[in-house]
Design an enzyme around this catalytic site. Structure first.
Site, PDB file in Angstrom:
ATOM      1  N   ARG A  62     -13.965   7.318   2.061  1.00  0.00           N
ATOM      2  CA  ARG A  62     -13.776   5.911   1.687  1.00  0.00           C
ATOM      3  C   ARG A  62     -14.858   5.044   2.328  1.00  0.00           C
ATOM      4  O   ARG A  62     -15.406   4.137   1.702  1.00  0.00           O
ATOM      5  CB  ARG A  62     -12.379   5.487   2.142  1.00  0.00           C
ATOM      6  CG  ARG A  62     -12.035   4.043   2.037  1.00  0.00           C
ATOM      7  CD  ARG A  62     -11.685   3.671   0.610  1.00  0.00           C
ATOM      8  NE  ARG A  62     -11.076   2.350   0.579  1.00  0.00           N
ATOM      9  CZ  ARG A  62     -11.750   1.231   0.835  1.00  0.00           C
ATOM     10  NH1 ARG A  62     -13.033   1.276   1.117  1.00  0.00           N
ATOM     11  NH2 ARG A  62     -11.127   0.069   0.778  1.00  0.00           N
ATOM     12  N   ASP A 117      -6.424   4.776  -9.706  1.00  0.00           N
ATOM     13  CA  ASP A 117      -5.437   3.716  -9.508  1.00  0.00           C
ATOM     14  C   ASP A 117      -4.892   3.306 -10.866  1.00  0.00           C
ATOM     15  O   ASP A 117      -5.577   3.450 -11.878  1.00  0.00           O
ATOM     16  CB  ASP A 117      -6.045   2.510  -8.783  1.00  0.00           C
ATOM     17  CG  ASP A 117      -4.956   1.669  -8.141  1.00  0.00           C
ATOM     18  OD1 ASP A 117      -4.582   1.956  -7.007  1.00  0.00           O
ATOM     19  OD2 ASP A 117      -4.446   0.752  -8.818  1.00  0.00           O
ATOM     20  N   ARG A 173       0.885   9.194  -3.058  1.00  0.00           N
ATOM     21  CA  ARG A 173      -0.153   8.664  -2.167  1.00  0.00           C
ATOM     22  C   ARG A 173      -0.648   9.670  -1.128  1.00  0.00           C
ATOM     23  O   ARG A 173      -1.119   9.283  -0.060  1.00  0.00           O
ATOM     24  CB  ARG A 173       0.311   7.378  -1.458  1.00  0.00           C
ATOM     25  CG  ARG A 173       0.464   6.185  -2.371  1.00  0.00           C
ATOM     26  CD  ARG A 173      -0.893   5.669  -2.808  1.00  0.00           C
ATOM     27  NE  ARG A 173      -0.779   4.575  -3.761  1.00  0.00           N
ATOM     28  CZ  ARG A 173      -0.865   3.301  -3.436  1.00  0.00           C
ATOM     29  NH1 ARG A 173      -1.064   2.951  -2.204  1.00  0.00           N
ATOM     30  NH2 ARG A 173      -0.765   2.384  -4.373  1.00  0.00           N
ATOM     31  N   ARG A 188      -4.967   7.138   2.853  1.00  0.00           N
ATOM     32  CA  ARG A 188      -5.345   6.785   4.222  1.00  0.00           C
ATOM     33  C   ARG A 188      -4.668   7.577   5.325  1.00  0.00           C
ATOM     34  O   ARG A 188      -5.076   7.508   6.480  1.00  0.00           O
ATOM     35  CB  ARG A 188      -5.136   5.283   4.448  1.00  0.00           C
ATOM     36  CG  ARG A 188      -6.178   4.450   3.728  1.00  0.00           C
ATOM     37  CD  ARG A 188      -5.760   3.005   3.599  1.00  0.00           C
ATOM     38  NE  ARG A 188      -4.584   2.885   2.752  1.00  0.00           N
ATOM     39  CZ  ARG A 188      -3.998   1.730   2.442  1.00  0.00           C
ATOM     40  NH1 ARG A 188      -4.470   0.607   2.933  1.00  0.00           N
ATOM     41  NH2 ARG A 188      -2.950   1.707   1.662  1.00  0.00           N
ATOM     42  N   TYR A 199       1.020  -7.076 -13.167  1.00  0.00           N
ATOM     43  CA  TYR A 199      -0.251  -7.429 -12.522  1.00  0.00           C
ATOM     44  C   TYR A 199      -1.125  -8.293 -13.432  1.00  0.00           C
ATOM     45  O   TYR A 199      -1.820  -9.192 -12.973  1.00  0.00           O
ATOM     46  CB  TYR A 199      -1.004  -6.158 -12.098  1.00  0.00           C
ATOM     47  CG  TYR A 199      -0.407  -5.514 -10.858  1.00  0.00           C
ATOM     48  CD1 TYR A 199      -0.600  -6.077  -9.600  1.00  0.00           C
ATOM     49  CD2 TYR A 199       0.368  -4.364 -10.945  1.00  0.00           C
ATOM     50  CE1 TYR A 199      -0.044  -5.505  -8.466  1.00  0.00           C
ATOM     51  CE2 TYR A 199       0.925  -3.780  -9.810  1.00  0.00           C
ATOM     52  CZ  TYR A 199       0.720  -4.360  -8.572  1.00  0.00           C
ATOM     53  OH  TYR A 199       1.269  -3.811  -7.456  1.00  0.00           O
TER      54      TYR A 199
HETATM   55  O1  CP3 Z   1      -2.433  10.157  -3.850  1.00  0.00           O
HETATM   56  C1  CP3 Z   1      -2.099   9.497  -4.863  1.00  0.00           C
HETATM   57  O2  CP3 Z   1      -0.925   9.174  -5.073  1.00  0.00           O
HETATM   58  C2  CP3 Z   1      -3.161   9.181  -5.908  1.00  0.00           C
HETATM   59  C3  CP3 Z   1      -3.782   7.898  -5.773  1.00  0.00           C
HETATM   60  C4  CP3 Z   1      -3.089   6.609  -6.151  1.00  0.00           C
HETATM   61  C5  CP3 Z   1      -3.598   5.360  -5.693  1.00  0.00           C
HETATM   62  N1  CP3 Z   1      -2.898   4.372  -6.308  1.00  0.00           N
HETATM   63  C6  CP3 Z   1      -4.716   5.196  -4.763  1.00  0.00           C
HETATM   64  C7  CP3 Z   1      -4.802   3.962  -3.949  1.00  0.00           C
HETATM   65  C8  CP3 Z   1      -2.011   6.322  -6.998  1.00  0.00           C
HETATM   66  C9  CP3 Z   1      -1.073   7.285  -7.723  1.00  0.00           C
HETATM   67  C10 CP3 Z   1      -1.908   4.908  -7.093  1.00  0.00           C
HETATM   68  C11 CP3 Z   1      -0.923   4.217  -7.945  1.00  0.00           C
HETATM   69  C12 CP3 Z   1      -0.686   2.778  -7.775  1.00  0.00           C
HETATM   70  N2  CP3 Z   1      -1.592   1.792  -7.504  1.00  0.00           N
HETATM   71  C13 CP3 Z   1       0.592   2.165  -7.958  1.00  0.00           C
HETATM   72  C14 CP3 Z   1       1.853   2.866  -8.371  1.00  0.00           C
HETATM   73  C15 CP3 Z   1       2.501   3.585  -7.240  1.00  0.00           C
HETATM   74  C16 CP3 Z   1       3.132   2.669  -6.229  1.00  0.00           C
HETATM   75  O3  CP3 Z   1       2.653   2.701  -5.086  1.00  0.00           O
HETATM   76  O4  CP3 Z   1       4.100   2.005  -6.559  1.00  0.00           O
HETATM   77  C17 CP3 Z   1       0.423   0.785  -7.725  1.00  0.00           C
HETATM   78  C18 CP3 Z   1       1.492  -0.282  -7.800  1.00  0.00           C
HETATM   79  C19 CP3 Z   1      -0.968   0.562  -7.462  1.00  0.00           C
HETATM   80  C20 CP3 Z   1      -1.660  -0.729  -7.201  1.00  0.00           C
HETATM   81  C21 CP3 Z   1      -2.292  -0.748  -5.866  1.00  0.00           C
HETATM   82  N3  CP3 Z   1      -3.434  -0.055  -5.517  1.00  0.00           N
HETATM   83  C22 CP3 Z   1      -1.861  -1.464  -4.727  1.00  0.00           C
HETATM   84  C23 CP3 Z   1      -0.634  -2.346  -4.663  1.00  0.00           C
HETATM   85  C24 CP3 Z   1      -2.779  -1.188  -3.697  1.00  0.00           C
HETATM   86  C25 CP3 Z   1      -2.822  -1.818  -2.331  1.00  0.00           C
HETATM   87  C26 CP3 Z   1      -1.792  -1.281  -1.414  1.00  0.00           C
HETATM   88  C27 CP3 Z   1      -2.382  -0.231  -0.526  1.00  0.00           C
HETATM   89  O5  CP3 Z   1      -1.811   0.862  -0.447  1.00  0.00           O
HETATM   90  O6  CP3 Z   1      -3.388  -0.530   0.126  1.00  0.00           O
HETATM   91  C28 CP3 Z   1      -3.729  -0.275  -4.197  1.00  0.00           C
HETATM   92  C29 CP3 Z   1      -4.852   0.336  -3.463  1.00  0.00           C
HETATM   93  C30 CP3 Z   1      -4.885   1.813  -3.356  1.00  0.00           C
HETATM   94  N4  CP3 Z   1      -4.669   2.681  -4.396  1.00  0.00           N
HETATM   95  C31 CP3 Z   1      -5.170   2.562  -2.186  1.00  0.00           C
HETATM   96  C32 CP3 Z   1      -5.126   3.913  -2.557  1.00  0.00           C
HETATM   97  C33 CP3 Z   1      -5.403   5.105  -1.683  1.00  0.00           C
HETATM   98  C34 CP3 Z   1      -5.520   1.982  -0.812  1.00  0.00           C
HETATM   99  C35 CP3 Z   1      -6.866   1.358  -0.801  1.00  0.00           C
HETATM  100  C36 CP3 Z   1      -7.871   1.963   0.130  1.00  0.00           C
HETATM  101  O7  CP3 Z   1      -7.935   3.184   0.359  1.00  0.00           O
HETATM  102  O8  CP3 Z   1      -8.651   1.170   0.623  1.00  0.00           O
END
Ligand code: CP3
Length: 344
Positions: free
Chosen positions: A38, A75, A25, A29, A152
């Site tokens: 974003r 994602d 991640r 953010r 999911y």
């Molecule tokens: O930098 C990185 O790692 C690359 C980007 C990345 C994102 N999601 C961007 C993202 C990666 C590798 C993921 C993987 C992901 N997405 C996983 C597996 C890793 C983990 O965290 O266990 C999972 C379960 C998801 C599903 C997901 N996407 C969730 C549960 C959420 C909401 C939680 C949150 O962090 O807000 C997302 C949204 C998401 N994916 C964001 C980002 C940067 C945040 C949304 C935003 O910027 O508005």
């Protein structure tokens, strides 16, 4: 520009002068520069599906934090999306699927995507990122593990227990196997697409592995992970099964190069289970980065010493928390880079 291939050498078990470091991640953010893009995108889906913007935020941590790898901004939910279950990202709440798949009849309504077409935006983002990197550091591609995607798709949203997903494993195993199989097939095609576009390593995220027991994980998840590892032969594969300490021996038996660890999995104990042939990745508790600089340096050093100087990729045990101060993230990265391993 010098090329930094520390990550790839570590993954392949070759000697490294120092331990490579990146953060799950990292493209997100924690960076105000990410939040600006974003905002410009308006919503998450637009950011993910616009290759120029996805590439821009992928490059940010390389330029701003000095990490040893980029991870493509996307994602894991783009896979169910392409299979016909569109996700909705509720601001501040996380992803949701208005439609779920819980039976053979519903499974029949899913499509088998043509990933080169339906997920072309990811391939294009990878190509643009590779141009922007100019070989400075490797680019990591990724996908969700079939079980986490299954969670999911059946549950429809996040959950602490994923009991709807687990219920179907026991109540309708034929359906569960069939859906896992469909997800696996698309995931393999999707990872191949990323490798063809330029991903240098791929990571499979099994974020919800920990809600299963060993025998069930062996029956439902391991064969799918095996298919993926056996299909991706051109680049190293990392399997990150969060909270799945019980599955480590089964994961170590897969043809993957690297095993990702969360912070509950003690390095020496893990090594005793996996043997010397795997590279280990992780595993500082992301909450350590809320502490002061001295504590971050001390805990990072402790982690590095526990893993030893070779066959280790430094990372957190899960994604960096969005409200982590950026200078604390830098402190973690610099602590890894400056670490002097004691002679063995
Ligand atoms: O930098 C990185 O790692 C690359 C980007 C990345 C994102 N999601 C961007 C993202 C990666 C590798 C993921 C993987 C992901 N997405 C996983 C597996 C890793 C983990 O965290 O266990 C999972 C379960 C998801 C599903 C997901 N996407 C969730 C549960 C959420 C909401 C939680 C949150 O962090 O807000 C997302 C949204 C998401 N994916 C964001 C980002 C940067 C945040 C949304 C935003 O910027 O508005």
């Amino acid at each position: 520009m010098a090329t930094n291939d520390l990550l790839l050498r570590a993954a392949l078990g070759q000697r490294t002068e120092r331990t490579p470091v990146w953060l799950m991640r990292q493209a997100g953010r924690i960076l105000k520069e990410y939040r600006a893009v974003r905002e410009r995108a308006g919503d998450f889906r637009t950011l993910v599906t616009t290759p120029e913007m996805a590439a821009e935020v992928t490059l940010q941590p390389v330029d701003l934090l000095g990490v040893d790898a980029a991870i493509i901004f996307s994602d894991i939910l783009v896979v169910p999306d392409a299979m016909g279950l569109p996700y909705v990202m509720d601001e501040g709440k996380g992803p949701r699927f208005p439609r779920t798949v819980r039976s053979m009849a519903e499974l029949a309504t899913l499509r088998t995507p043509d990933v080169a077409d339906d997920l072309s935006y990811v391939a294009e983002a990878i190509r643009l990122t590779k141009d922007g990197l100019g070989g400075r550091v490797p680019l990591i591609g990724f996908a969700g593990a079939p079980w986490t995607i299954f969670c999911y798709m059946t549950e429809g949203q996040g959950s602490k227990t994923f009991s709807m997903a687990r219920r179907s494993l026991f109540a309708d195993p034929a359906f569960a196997h069939a859906l896992m199989d469909r997800i696996t097939t698309t995931t393999i095609a999707y990872l191949r697409l990323q490798v063809e576009a330029g991903a240098d390593l791929v990571q499979v995220f099994d974020s919800w592995a920990g809600v299963m027991d060993r025998a069930t994980y062996r029956e439902f998840a391991i064969p799918c992970l095996r298919r993926i590892c056996e299909a991706i032969t051109e680049v190293p594969v990392t399997v990150f099964a969060k909270d799945a300490w019980f599955a480590l021996a089964d994961i170590a038996a897969l043809p993957c190069a690297t095993i990702g660890l969360d912070w509950t999995q003690e390095p020496q104990w893990v090594r005793s289970i996996t043997g010397p042939e795997k590279t280990l990745q992780g595993n500082l508790d992301p909450c350590v980065l809320y502490a002061d600089r001295a504590v971050i340096a001390r805990e990072t050093a402790r982690m590095l010493d526990a893993f030893g100087p070779q066959r280790h990729i430094a990372n957190l045990g899960h994604g960096v928390h969005p409200d982590t101060p950026v200078d604390h993230v830098r402190r973690f990265i610099d602590s890894v880079k400056d670490h002097q391993h004691r002679p063995a």
